[in-house]
Design a protein around this motif. Sequence first.
Motif, PDB file in Angstrom:
ATOM      1  N   VAL A  78      57.676  10.830 151.041  1.00  0.00           N
ATOM      2  CA  VAL A  78      56.260  11.132 150.827  1.00  0.00           C
ATOM      3  C   VAL A  78      55.820  12.119 151.907  1.00  0.00           C
ATOM      4  O   VAL A  78      55.905  11.820 153.101  1.00  0.00           O
ATOM      5  CB  VAL A  78      55.395   9.855 150.892  1.00  0.00           C
ATOM      6  N   VAL A  79      55.349  13.299 151.475  1.00  0.00           N
ATOM      7  CA  VAL A  79      54.961  14.365 152.403  1.00  0.00           C
ATOM      8  C   VAL A  79      53.444  14.470 152.426  1.00  0.00           C
ATOM      9  O   VAL A  79      52.800  14.539 151.372  1.00  0.00           O
ATOM     10  CB  VAL A  79      55.586  15.714 151.981  1.00  0.00           C
ATOM     11  N   GLN A  80      52.878  14.477 153.611  1.00  0.00           N
ATOM     12  CA  GLN A  80      51.433  14.627 153.776  1.00  0.00           C
ATOM     13  C   GLN A  80      51.171  15.598 154.921  1.00  0.00           C
ATOM     14  O   GLN A  80      51.651  15.384 156.041  1.00  0.00           O
ATOM     15  CB  GLN A  80      50.775  13.273 154.074  1.00  0.00           C
ATOM     16  N   HIS A  90      62.205   3.547 145.569  1.00  0.00           N
ATOM     17  CA  HIS A  90      60.976   3.083 144.900  1.00  0.00           C
ATOM     18  C   HIS A  90      60.766   1.588 145.140  1.00  0.00           C
ATOM     19  O   HIS A  90      59.643   1.161 145.435  1.00  0.00           O
ATOM     20  CB  HIS A  90      61.082   3.379 143.403  1.00  0.00           C
ATOM     21  N   GLU A  91      61.832   0.809 145.028  1.00  0.00           N
ATOM     22  CA  GLU A  91      61.712  -0.645 145.184  1.00  0.00           C
ATOM     23  C   GLU A  91      61.317  -1.012 146.614  1.00  0.00           C
ATOM     24  O   GLU A  91      60.557  -1.963 146.833  1.00  0.00           O
ATOM     25  CB  GLU A  91      63.035  -1.329 144.821  1.00  0.00           C
ATOM     26  N   GLU A  92      61.826  -0.278 147.596  1.00  0.00           N
ATOM     27  CA  GLU A  92      61.519  -0.581 148.994  1.00  0.00           C
ATOM     28  C   GLU A  92      60.066  -0.255 149.344  1.00  0.00           C
ATOM     29  O   GLU A  92      59.374  -1.061 149.964  1.00  0.00           O
ATOM     30  CB  GLU A  92      62.458   0.212 149.915  1.00  0.00           C
ATOM     31  N   MET A  93      59.614   0.917 148.936  1.00  0.00           N
ATOM     32  CA  MET A  93      58.271   1.358 149.335  1.00  0.00           C
ATOM     33  C   MET A  93      57.167   0.697 148.538  1.00  0.00           C
ATOM     34  O   MET A  93      56.037   0.585 149.004  1.00  0.00           O
ATOM     35  CB  MET A  93      58.173   2.882 149.233  1.00  0.00           C
ATOM     36  N   ILE A  94      57.477   0.259 147.321  1.00  0.00           N
ATOM     37  CA  ILE A  94      56.435  -0.363 146.503  1.00  0.00           C
ATOM     38  C   ILE A  94      56.065  -1.747 147.028  1.00  0.00           C
ATOM     39  O   ILE A  94      55.009  -2.300 146.678  1.00  0.00           O
ATOM     40  CB  ILE A  94      56.900  -0.455 145.030  1.00  0.00           C
ATOM     41  N   GLN A  95      56.920  -2.323 147.864  1.00  0.00           N
ATOM     42  CA  GLN A  95      56.644  -3.662 148.408  1.00  0.00           C
ATOM     43  C   GLN A  95      55.533  -3.638 149.451  1.00  0.00           C
ATOM     44  O   GLN A  95      54.929  -4.674 149.734  1.00  0.00           O
ATOM     45  CB  GLN A  95      57.923  -4.243 149.021  1.00  0.00           C
ATOM     46  N   ASP A  96      55.276  -2.479 150.046  1.00  0.00           N
ATOM     47  CA  ASP A  96      54.207  -2.368 151.047  1.00  0.00           C
ATOM     48  C   ASP A  96      52.925  -1.901 150.347  1.00  0.00           C
ATOM     49  O   ASP A  96      52.780  -0.719 150.020  1.00  0.00           O
ATOM     50  CB  ASP A  96      54.606  -1.359 152.132  1.00  0.00           C
ATOM     51  N   PRO A  97      51.977  -2.801 150.081  1.00  0.00           N
ATOM     52  CA  PRO A  97      50.773  -2.407 149.332  1.00  0.00           C
ATOM     53  C   PRO A  97      49.888  -1.425 150.086  1.00  0.00           C
ATOM     54  O   PRO A  97      49.094  -0.711 149.472  1.00  0.00           O
ATOM     55  CB  PRO A  97      50.045  -3.738 149.093  1.00  0.00           C
ATOM     56  N   GLU A  98      50.009  -1.398 151.421  1.00  0.00           N
ATOM     57  CA  GLU A  98      49.191  -0.491 152.215  1.00  0.00           C
ATOM     58  C   GLU A  98      49.867   0.864 152.432  1.00  0.00           C
ATOM     59  O   GLU A  98      49.285   1.757 153.045  1.00  0.00           O
ATOM     60  CB  GLU A  98      48.879  -1.121 153.588  1.00  0.00           C
ATOM     61  N   GLY A  99      51.080   1.011 151.957  1.00  0.00           N
ATOM     62  CA  GLY A  99      51.812   2.261 152.158  1.00  0.00           C
ATOM     63  C   GLY A  99      51.254   3.392 151.310  1.00  0.00           C
ATOM     64  O   GLY A  99      50.583   3.177 150.290  1.00  0.00           O
ATOM     65  N   ALA A 100      51.551   4.618 151.726  1.00  0.00           N
ATOM     66  CA  ALA A 100      51.050   5.796 151.002  1.00  0.00           C
ATOM     67  C   ALA A 100      51.626   5.868 149.599  1.00  0.00           C
ATOM     68  O   ALA A 100      50.922   6.179 148.640  1.00  0.00           O
ATOM     69  CB  ALA A 100      51.396   7.065 151.790  1.00  0.00           C
ATOM     70  N   TYR A 101      52.914   5.552 149.462  1.00  0.00           N
ATOM     71  CA  TYR A 101      53.559   5.616 148.148  1.00  0.00           C
ATOM     72  C   TYR A 101      52.963   4.585 147.194  1.00  0.00           C
ATOM     73  O   TYR A 101      52.670   4.897 146.033  1.00  0.00           O
ATOM     74  CB  TYR A 101      55.063   5.402 148.301  1.00  0.00           C
ATOM     75  N   SER A 102      52.767   3.368 147.676  1.00  0.00           N
ATOM     76  CA  SER A 102      52.188   2.318 146.825  1.00  0.00           C
ATOM     77  C   SER A 102      50.785   2.685 146.364  1.00  0.00           C
ATOM     78  O   SER A 102      50.418   2.460 145.207  1.00  0.00           O
ATOM     79  CB  SER A 102      52.146   0.997 147.583  1.00  0.00           C
ATOM     80  N   GLN A 103      50.000   3.273 147.256  1.00  0.00           N
ATOM     81  CA  GLN A 103      48.640   3.675 146.884  1.00  0.00           C
ATOM     82  C   GLN A 103      48.661   4.797 145.847  1.00  0.00           C
ATOM     83  O   GLN A 103      47.858   4.796 144.909  1.00  0.00           O
ATOM     84  CB  GLN A 103      47.883   4.122 148.135  1.00  0.00           C
ATOM     85  N   LEU A 104      49.592   5.743 146.006  1.00  0.00           N
ATOM     86  CA  LEU A 104      49.706   6.821 145.014  1.00  0.00           C
ATOM     87  C   LEU A 104      50.101   6.259 143.644  1.00  0.00           C
ATOM     88  O   LEU A 104      49.557   6.666 142.617  1.00  0.00           O
ATOM     89  CB  LEU A 104      50.738   7.852 145.477  1.00  0.00           C
ATOM     90  N   VAL A 105      51.051   5.325 143.640  1.00  0.00           N
ATOM     91  CA  VAL A 105      51.490   4.722 142.386  1.00  0.00           C
ATOM     92  C   VAL A 105      50.344   3.983 141.709  1.00  0.00           C
ATOM     93  O   VAL A 105      50.108   4.126 140.500  1.00  0.00           O
ATOM     94  CB  VAL A 105      52.678   3.764 142.635  1.00  0.00           C
ATOM     95  N   SER A 106      49.595   3.188 142.490  1.00  0.00           N
ATOM     96  CA  SER A 106      48.481   2.425 141.917  1.00  0.00           C
ATOM     97  C   SER A 106      47.394   3.351 141.389  1.00  0.00           C
ATOM     98  O   SER A 106      46.815   3.105 140.330  1.00  0.00           O
ATOM     99  CB  SER A 106      47.904   1.474 142.964  1.00  0.00           C
ATOM    100  N   LEU A 107      47.113   4.445 142.118  1.00  0.00           N
ATOM    101  CA  LEU A 107      46.104   5.397 141.655  1.00  0.00           C
ATOM    102  C   LEU A 107      46.511   6.047 140.346  1.00  0.00           C
ATOM    103  O   LEU A 107      45.694   6.188 139.429  1.00  0.00           O
ATOM    104  CB  LEU A 107      45.872   6.475 142.725  1.00  0.00           C
TER     105      LEU A 107
END
Length: 213
Positions: A78-80, A90-107
Amino acid sequence: MVGDHGTQLSGGQKQRLAIARAILKNPKILLLDEATSALDAESERTVQDALVKLMSTRTIIAVAHRLTTIKTASMIAVVQQGKIIEKGTHEEMIQDPEGAYSQLVSLQEVSKKGGVEELELRENISVSHNQTDFGLPRPINLNQTKETHENKSSTENKASKKREKVSLRRLAHLNKPEIPVLLAGSLAAAVHGIVYPVQGLLMSSTIKIFFEP
């Protein structure tokens, strides 16, 4: 027939053709920048399935905003603001709900769900208004038509009230703070308008001089 320089092809067709050419070259490293941006959902799924098969035999580096296209990647970064802020599968980063990747996926899931619901709602409304279950036109409801006409007439009356004439004195009073600017603009416009007539008079008097003895 694809036309001159592919003018007869749509954006999605050009994109699929470019991906097919890249695959046929059989490169060891395949670079994809928004490879499915111009594709619809069905075409995107087909292309994604083909790319998943290719990932097993070669390295693919993909830049994507649609996160559905990179879920199967072995490494996601994830580049910012030019910096990598998160990295993993995907499986590793989606476990952190506060992470940038998880927020992008939820949005993206929320926006996609909202778009689908809106589309379904529009289709249901258009079907319910235009057709019966058997595809025949619905009978016209006279009461509903009367209510619609009354609402329309009341709206027109309100609009006509809003279009009442306004006195020029009130308009002048409202423009009072802009009087200096208006005077300066009028003076400048007058000067600009005088330039061409004065130039014509000077040119005509100059030409007249040559004909005098």
